[in-house]
Write an enzyme that holds these catalytic residues in place. Sequence first.
Site, PDB file in Angstrom:
ATOM      1  N   GLU A  35     -42.044  -9.664 -32.075  1.00 23.41           N
ATOM      2  CA  GLU A  35     -41.365  -9.363 -30.820  1.00 23.41           C
ATOM      3  C   GLU A  35     -40.587 -10.561 -30.258  1.00 23.41           C
ATOM      4  O   GLU A  35     -39.468 -10.409 -29.794  1.00 23.41           O
ATOM      5  CB  GLU A  35     -42.369  -8.894 -29.780  1.00 23.41           C
ATOM      6  CG  GLU A  35     -41.690  -8.385 -28.543  1.00 23.41           C
ATOM      7  CD  GLU A  35     -42.610  -7.451 -27.770  1.00 23.41           C
ATOM      8  OE1 GLU A  35     -42.330  -6.252 -27.789  1.00 23.41           O
ATOM      9  OE2 GLU A  35     -43.589  -7.928 -27.178  1.00 23.41           O
ATOM     10  N   ASP A  36     -41.176 -11.725 -30.302  1.00 18.46           N
ATOM     11  CA  ASP A  36     -40.575 -12.857 -29.593  1.00 18.46           C
ATOM     12  C   ASP A  36     -39.875 -13.867 -30.486  1.00 18.46           C
ATOM     13  O   ASP A  36     -39.178 -14.746 -29.997  1.00 18.46           O
ATOM     14  CB  ASP A  36     -41.647 -13.605 -28.784  1.00 18.46           C
ATOM     15  CG  ASP A  36     -42.252 -12.719 -27.709  1.00 18.46           C
ATOM     16  OD1 ASP A  36     -41.574 -11.744 -27.329  1.00 18.46           O
ATOM     17  OD2 ASP A  36     -43.378 -12.997 -27.273  1.00 18.46           O
TER      18      ASP A  36
END
Length: 506
Positions: free
Chosen positions: A78-79
Amino acid sequence: MLSVKSCNDILKEAPYLDDAGRELIKRAYLFAEKAHTTHTRYSGEPYFVHPAQVGFSLAHVGMDAHTIAAGLLHDTIEDADVTPSDMAKEFGPEVLDLVEGVTKLGSLRYQGLERHAESLRKLFAATAKDIRVLIVKLMDRLHNAQTLAHVPEQKRKRIALETLDIYAPIADRLGMSVVKSELEDAAFPYALPEQYKRVRDLLKERGSETEQRLEKTEKGLKRALAQTGIRDFRTESRKKGFYSLFRKLERKEWDITKIHDIIALRVIVHTIAECYTVLGIVHGEWRPVPGKIKDYIAFPKPNGYQSIHTTIYTGDGGTLEIQVRSEAMHREAQFGIAAHFSYKEATGHHGKAVGKGIDWVRQLMPEVGMDTKAPKSARDMSAPQWVKELAEVREISSDSEEYLEDIKTDFFTHRVFVFTPKGDVIDLPIAATPIDFAYAIHSDIGNHIAGAKVNAKMVSLDTELHNGDIVEIITKKSSRPNKKWLDMAKTTMAKKHIRTALIQQR
Ligand code: MN
C-alpha cells in the site's frame, strides 16, 4: 514498549523458529526497511519503525515465520508501491496472501454506525480466509494506537474509538487479553478524555494503599507456600487496565470501594493439582470474601480463559484478589489463540500443551501454497464458522445498531469452537455436548452415537464442550437416539433429528 533496533531483536523473541524461518524474516526485514526508506511517521521517525514493531509483537506472542514476515511487509504494497507479483516472487504465495489480507483490512475506515457495521463485515470477510491476517492487523493497530500522541487530532479520535469498538473486542474474543488491554489503554485517553481523567483521579486517591497491601500479602503468601513445600512457583501483580476499570466503575455507580480487583496478585504454578493446593493454602491463611471464589479451571470462560480467582480479607480492613493458574494457562490467558501457534512450548519443559497446539496450527493455517482457486469447500476449514457467518452478505436494514449489538454480544461471547480429530472446526453454542457435535457433522453419525472422546478421553454424552476441545464420536450400527438425548442436546438441529428418529422408532 521495547523499540526494535535490529532484526536480531525480533529473532531473539522467536527462538522456536528453524533456519529457513529465520532466513525468511531476515530477508523480509531488509526488504521492508529498504522499501520504506523515503517515508516517515507522524512522529518524524523513519516509517520502518512501525512494521519492525509489528514484526516484533508477532514474534513475541509466538507466531510462525510467515506471519512475522508478513508483519514486517504489511505496509509495503500500500505505501511503498511494491507489486503483489514482486512480493510473491520474493516471499512466496503464503506471505503475499497474508499481506494482501492485511492491506484489505487497512482500507476500512470507521465512519459512523452504518459504515461501522459494514466495515465489521468486511473485516471478517477478509479474515475468514486466514485468522493470522487478523492477528497481524491487531498488532498493526496496537502500535498505531500506542503512537496516537503524534497523530492529528480529528484522526486521532476516530482511530481511538475504532480501537475500542472493533479491535479490542476482537482481541478479547481471540483470548488475547494482553493485547486487548494494551489496545484499550492506548485508546482510552483519546476516545473518552473526560472519563479517562475521572478514572485516573479516582485511582490516584487509592493507589498507594493498595500497593502496600499487595506487597504485604505477597510476602505472607510466599512464606506460607514455602512452609507447605511448594517451592517451584512465581508470583506477579496484575493492575487492572484503566479502561477495564472504567467499564466496571460504570457498572458499580462509580463507587470504587465496590471494586476488589484493581490490583490482583497472581500465583503461577505448574500443575492443576498445585493450583487447588495453593487455593487451600490461601484460604487457610486469610479469610476469603464469600461469593468471590471463581473456579475458571473447572468452568473456563467462553474464550478459553482458565484460572482460580478468590478475594481475601487482608487483615488491614482491605481486600485483595488472588488468581491462581498454571504456566500453560498463563500463556493461554495472555496470548489466547496466538498461543496455539506457538512452537515455544515444544522446546519448553511443559510439553503438555504441544499436541493441542499443533492441532490448532493445522486447523488455522491453510496449506502452504494451496491453490486459492480450489473449490471453496477444500479450503473452508481455515476459519471458524462464526467468522464466515459474519462475512456472509446480509441486508443492512434500519437496524444497523442491532446488528452491531448482535456481533458484540452473540458472536463474541456465545460460541465455542471444537475440533474433529482431523482438525476441522465445528462451531457450537455454549454448553453444547458431544451429541450436538455429532449431529453437526452428519445426521447419520448423530443417529448412531455409541460414545464420545474429548481430548482422547472417554466422556459421557452430556459433557459440556469447551473451546479447543478435540471431539471424537464413536458410532455403532445398533445405537439409536433415546429420549434423554433431547435434554442433552443444545442445538435445534440435533433436537430436530432426535425427534424425527424417535418417531420413526415407534
Ligand atoms: Mn501498518
